[in-house]
Design a protein around this motif. Structure first.
Motif: not given
Length: 249
Positions: A94-95, A130-135, A214-217
C-alpha cells in the motif's frame, strides 16, 4: 534511526536475527510481487497480520540487491473477523501518498467512551480504498477505507498484539509520533513541500529523515504457534479490555 527508535518507542519487540532475516525475505517477495522489488534507500513498513504474531517491522536497505535490515518492531492489532463491518486486514503493498490525505485525531470519545483514533493530534495514515475481505456474513470482498493509526491509549493500547480492529492497523501512540516526527512514510508529502506546496498535516518542527519511504506491506505468515518474541498482552490488560472495544476503527 535504529537508536532513535529504541529511544523514542517504548513498546518494542525483541525479534531474533534469524526471524529478522526471514521477514526481510518475505518483505522482498511481497515487493517483487507488486513490481517494486528494486526499491532501496527508503524505509518500508511490514506488518504480519497472523493472529499469532500481530507485529509491525521497520526495514531498510541501501542497495536494490542488498539484504533488508530491521530497525525495530512493535506489537499492533489488525482486523478481527466475526462481527458486522469487521474486515480482515487486506494483504498487499500500500502506497502512502497525499492523493489520500492524512488527517489528525480530535481525541474525542465515541458512544462507548473509546478514543478510536487515539489521543488528540495523533496522525491517521490513510492508504485510501482497498478491497477487504468481509469478516461477517457470507464473507466475500468489498471496499474498506484502509488506515494505520493510534488507538485509545488507556483502554486499547495495552492489548496491542492481538486482533481487535475493524480492519485497520492499530499502532502504539509512541510509534505514531515517531513516524510523524521523522517522516518515515512521508516521501511523497515531503516532495510536495519541496515543490512549494503547503501541507498542514506536516508539523513545522518535524525532523524528517532523508530516507523517507512510500510503502506499507501487509503479509500473512500463518504462524501456527505464537513466537516467544511476540508475547500476548498480560492478563491485567485483557481484564481491563472494555465492552465494545472491538467497535473502534
Amino acid at each position: 534511526m535504529g537508536k532513535t527508535f529504541a529511544k523514542e518507542v517504548e513498546r518494542r519487540l525483541n525479534v531474533p536475527v534469524t526471524a529478522q532475516l526471514v521477514y526481510g525475505a518475505k518483505l522482498q517477495q511481497a515487493l517483487q510481487g507488486n513490481s517494486v522489488g528494486s526499491i532501496a534507500n527508503e524505509y518500508v513498513l511490514l506488518v504480519d497480520r497472523s493472529k499469532n504474531v500481530q507485529a509491525l517491522f521497520i526495514y531498510f536497505r541501501a542497495k536494490p540487491d542488498g539484504i533488508w535490515q530491521m530497525l525495530g518492531a512493535t506489537p499492533v492489532s489488525t482486523g478481527l473477523p466475526g462481527s458486522y463491518d469487521h474486515f480482515i486486514t487486506p494483504l498487499g503493498v500500500f502506497e502512502h501518498t497525499p492523493r489520500n490525505m492524512d488527517f489528525r485525531s480530535e481525541g474525542t470519545l465515541n458512544e462507548f467512551k473509546i478514543r478510536g483514533y487515539g489521543g488528540r493530534d495523533m496522525r491517521i495514515y490513510d492508504f485510501g480504498w482497498a478491497q477487504g475481505e468481509r469478516g461477517w456474513g457470507k464473507g466475500g470482498k468489498s471496499q474498506m477505507r484502509f488506515q494505520m493509526h493510534a488507538t485509545d491509549p488507556d483502554k486499547l493500547e495495552p492489548v496491542l498484539g492481538v486482533r481487535h480492529s475493524k480492519g485497520c492497523v492499530r499502532i502504539p501512540a509512541a510509534l505514531n509520533v515517531f513516524f510523524d516526527n521523522h517522516g518515515i512514510l512521508d516521501a511523497d508529502y515531503e516532495a510536495r513541500v519541496a515543490s512549494g506546496q503547503s501541507l498542514w498535516i506536516l508539523k513545522p518542527r518535524r525532523t524528517p529523515t532523508p530516507w523517507a519511504g512510500h510503502y506499507l506491506v501487509i503479509i500473512e505468515s500463518a504462524q501456527s504457534v505464537r513466537p516467544g518474541w511476540s508475547p500476548l498482552p498480560d492478563g491485567k490488560a485483557h481484564s481491563q479490555f472494555p465492552a465494545h472495544g472491538n467497535t473502534a476503527d
